[in-house]
Design a protein around this motif. Structure first.
Motif, PDB file in Angstrom:
ATOM      1  N   VAL A 235       0.872  -1.172   0.000  1.00 21.42           N
ATOM      2  CA  VAL A 235       0.000   0.000   0.000  1.00 21.42           C
ATOM      3  C   VAL A 235       0.907   1.220   0.000  1.00 21.42           C
ATOM      4  O   VAL A 235       1.867   1.257   0.771  1.00 21.42           O
ATOM      5  N   GLU A 239      -2.078   6.520  -0.431  1.00 17.85           N
ATOM      6  CA  GLU A 239      -3.288   5.773  -0.133  1.00 17.85           C
ATOM      7  C   GLU A 239      -3.554   5.706   1.372  1.00 17.85           C
ATOM      8  O   GLU A 239      -4.688   5.844   1.822  1.00 17.85           O
ATOM      9  N   LYS A 280     -12.443  -2.181   9.241  1.00 18.31           N
ATOM     10  CA  LYS A 280     -13.457  -2.131   8.180  1.00 18.31           C
ATOM     11  C   LYS A 280     -12.967  -1.330   6.985  1.00 18.31           C
ATOM     12  O   LYS A 280     -13.182  -1.701   5.822  1.00 18.31           O
ATOM     13  N   TYR A 281     -12.284  -0.233   7.267  1.00 18.74           N
ATOM     14  CA  TYR A 281     -11.780   0.602   6.188  1.00 18.74           C
ATOM     15  C   TYR A 281     -10.748  -0.165   5.365  1.00 18.74           C
ATOM     16  O   TYR A 281     -10.738  -0.106   4.136  1.00 18.74           O
ATOM     17  N   VAL A 283     -10.529  -3.352   4.947  1.00 22.35           N
ATOM     18  CA  VAL A 283     -11.194  -4.374   4.134  1.00 22.35           C
ATOM     19  C   VAL A 283     -11.790  -3.730   2.878  1.00 22.35           C
ATOM     20  O   VAL A 283     -11.635  -4.218   1.758  1.00 22.35           O
ATOM     21  N   LYS A 284     -12.450  -2.578   3.110  1.00 21.95           N
ATOM     22  CA  LYS A 284     -13.099  -1.890   1.991  1.00 21.95           C
ATOM     23  C   LYS A 284     -12.073  -1.450   0.945  1.00 21.95           C
ATOM     24  O   LYS A 284     -12.307  -1.550  -0.264  1.00 21.95           O
ATOM     25  N   SER A 285     -10.911  -1.001   1.415  1.00 20.82           N
ATOM     26  CA  SER A 285      -9.890  -0.521   0.487  1.00 20.82           C
ATOM     27  C   SER A 285      -9.018  -1.649  -0.047  1.00 20.82           C
ATOM     28  O   SER A 285      -8.031  -1.408  -0.712  1.00 20.82           O
ATOM     29  N   LYS A 286      -9.352  -2.876   0.346  1.00 22.05           N
ATOM     30  CA  LYS A 286      -8.596  -4.054  -0.087  1.00 22.05           C
ATOM     31  C   LYS A 286      -7.110  -3.973   0.301  1.00 22.05           C
ATOM     32  O   LYS A 286      -6.235  -4.308  -0.472  1.00 22.05           O
ATOM     33  N   TRP A 287      -6.845  -3.473   1.540  1.00 20.42           N
ATOM     34  CA  TRP A 287      -5.465  -3.496   2.047  1.00 20.42           C
ATOM     35  C   TRP A 287      -5.176  -4.868   2.599  1.00 20.42           C
ATOM     36  O   TRP A 287      -6.038  -5.493   3.216  1.00 20.42           O
ATOM     37  N   VAL A 288      -3.947  -5.327   2.370  1.00 20.96           N
ATOM     38  CA  VAL A 288      -3.552  -6.578   3.010  1.00 20.96           C
ATOM     39  C   VAL A 288      -2.921  -6.226   4.361  1.00 20.96           C
ATOM     40  O   VAL A 288      -1.858  -5.621   4.411  1.00 20.96           O
TER      41      VAL A 288
END
Ligand SMILES: Nc1ncnc2c1ncn2[C@@H]1O[C@H](COP(=O)(O)OP(=O)(O)OP(=O)(O)O)[C@@H](O)[C@H]1O
Ligand SMILES: [Mg+2]
Lengths: 311, 237
Positions: A235, A239, A280-281, A283-288
């Motif tokens: 990331v 971002e 939650k954020y 997950v939504k932003s598809k961060w690992v």
């Protein structure tokens, strides 16, 4: 009752205590908290009459330390920071000496002796030479010396240094018990130690009082402040920054690359726990997310915060 | 009032808890006996003058040695903070300590009474008055030197420094009399009055004049006063 008014103490050019004000009521346990060199011991040494104030007043039970030093000292029991003892004496002799100076002899001494031996758990070492006792026992002997005359005011400078965890718990509960009937002023540079024992905390830094309040209000004010460390995979910095817009209570304090992962430090405002929102954020932003941990702010950060606020 | 006694007794106990006091007493007695017998028998005189001239010399090192630790050790070990925060007046502390060192000296002098009994056995026409005055003089001089020792011990946390300072001051008083010939005429009278020997020899001759007693008393008072001042100054550091 202890009243400290505009008290300053200089050692030559060093201003160790700068015009501080506070007062302590009877039957109150007050904790002096501050980092090394803050001026805790210096303040205590002035209250106990070991050092003269450079300016300001110390009033104990209505008496001025400058004019009534001996009378004040009769009402105070004091455990100095370095716990100086006559190491070539027997424990019994040392207590008899301190009691003698305080006018406690004969029958009265026997009773007082039995009381402090019991309170401080000294029965095993009564006939030992002090230099043959362990550090923890020496600390208890110092405490016993301070309590032999059952003083109205007890002043303890870092009373639990050198004690093992079990002894710390014992001494803490002893102090709490004593605080029901006496004014107890103790100092420490460890927050946990103070918070477990006292009613009220005075935080001192750089010779100045930076916070003064009930145990609960001080802790509420500061223990919420925390930071969150995250380890993310792939990331980039820009971002990560966007999280500030979505979650109000966090701020990105640093981002750095470590191999393929990105290490992020977030500082949190207030005492809310934002970890759920962050998760939650992410997950939504598809961060690992490889890791996330919360760090309660320690005393160091509190001091830093307090002192930067003061400026 | 009682604190004088408490401090004094603690100090006496602490002297006798360590080998210090015994070593002092034994060596002091041996040194004095050695020189006394060396001079006494050949001189064939029924007096103790040789002892009375030895003891002031022995004092020069013995008294600084027994007094150097009195206050310096408390400063060094930090127990000064304990006593300063107990309800003890400075004067009780300093004078209590001072009297303990005087006591040790008095015991030391007591041991030399052995020679007095020798004298009583072998001598004839003994002048008891002179012996009494001689001892009184020694006790007074010892008391002055102890006051100097207490003062030296109060200025430093280092016993070696205290020892050196007190040897130096004691020596100055001791030698003053011997330096008179080098002094300008105008000073001789004053220096003579200040010197220990002048008053000691007056007393030893059996003339116990109030002026001599006042002299010793005021020297003791002066050095005790200085010790109290240094003690108080520490509070303002
Ligand atoms: N005898 C002294 N002479 C000169 N400076 C001193 C002396 N004692 C303390 N100081 C200075 O005064 C300041 C306050 O020291 P003090 O001992 O009161 O701190 P403290 O809060 O008790 O710290 P700690 O937690 O380390 O015990 C420090 O900057 C220290 O260096
Ligand atoms: Mg301290």
């Amino acid at each position: 009752m202890i009243e400290v008014k505009n008290l300053s103490k200089n050692y030559g050019d060093v201003a160790a205590v700068k015009s501080i004000n506070f007062s302590v009521k009877d039957r109150e346990i007050i904790g002096f908290l501050g980092p090394n060199g803050a001026g805790k011991s210096t303040t205590i040494k002035v209250i106990t009459g070991f050092l003269a104030p450079s300016a300001g007043d110390v009033i104990v039970n209505g008496m001025d330390i400058k004019t009534n030093q001996i009378e004040i000292q009769k009402e105070i029991g004091y455990l100095p920071e370095l716990n100086p003892l006559y190491t070539d004496m027997l424990v019994y002799d040392m207590l008899e000496y301190v009691a003698g100076v305080r006018g406690i002899h004969g029958r009265a001494f026997k009773d007082a002796f039995a009381r402090v031996i019991d309170q401080c758990g000294l029965s095993g070492v009564v006939h030992k030479r002090i230099d043959q006792c362990s550090k923890g026992y020496k600390q208890r002997i110092g405490l016993a010396c301070a309590m032999i005359h059952d003083p109205k005011i007890l002043i303890l400078d870092e009373p639990v240094t050198g004690l093992d965890p079990n002894q710390i718990v014992e001494i803490r509960s002893l102090i709490k018990e004593l605080g029901k009937k006496k004014l107890v002023l103790m100092s420490s540079h460890i927050l946990q130690e103070i918070e477990a024992t006292v009613d009220r905390i005075v935080i001192i830094n750089n010779g100045e009082i930076v916070a003064d309040g009930s145990n609960r209000s001080i802790l509420r004010k500061f223990s919420g402040a925390s930071s969150i460390e995250m380890e993310l995979l792939g990331v980039d910095k820009e971002e990560v920054k966007k999280i500030e817009e979505k979650i109000d209570s966090v701020k990105v304090s640093s981002v750095r690359k470590s191999g393929s992962s990105t290490m992020v430090s977030l500082s949190c405002k207030g005492k809310s726990d934002p970890r759920e929102d962050i998760f939650k954020y992410a997950v939504k932003s598809k961060w690992v997310v490889l890791g996330m941990s919360q760090k309660k702010s320690n005393l160091e950060t509190i001091f830093r915060k307090l002192t930067s606020e003061a400026k | 009032m009682n604190n004088f006694k408490t401090i004094y007794l603690r100090e006496i106990k602490s002297y006798f808890n360590t080998p210090m006091a015994y070593i002092f007493l034994v060596v002091f007695a041996l040194v004095n006996s050695y020189f006394f017998t060396l001079w006494f028998f050949p001189s064939n005189q029924s007096d103790m003058r040789s002892l009375f001239s030895i003891v002031p010399l022995a004092y020069l090192f013995f008294i600084p040695a027994i007094s150097m630790s009195l206050i310096a050790r408390e400063i060094n070990s930090g127990t000064i903070e304990l006593v300063s925060t107990l309800p003890i007046k400075d004067v009780e502390f300093v004078v209590g300590k001072y009297l303990s060192s005087v006591t040790l000296i008095a015991i030391g002098l007591g041991l030399t009474l052995v020679h007095f009994f020798t004298l009583v056995n072998v001598g004839s026409n003994i002048d008891y008055g002179a012996v009494f005055c001689g001892y009184l003089g020694l006790l007074l001089v010892g008391s002055v030197y102890c006051a100097i020792g207490v003062f030296a011990s109060s200025i430093s946390d280092n016993q070696v420094v205290a020892f050196i300072v007190s040897v130096f001051v004691v020596l100055a008083f001791f030698l003053m009399d011997k330096m008179l010939i080098f002094m300008p005429q105008g000073l001789v009278g004053i220096m003579e009055y200040i010197s220990i020997d002048y008053h000691l020899s007056n007393i030893s001759r059996g003339v116990i004049d109030t002026r001599n007693i006042i002299y010793f008393g005021s020297l003791i008072g002066f050095f005790i006063f200085l010790s109290l001042r240094t003690f108080d100054l520490r509070r303002w550091s």
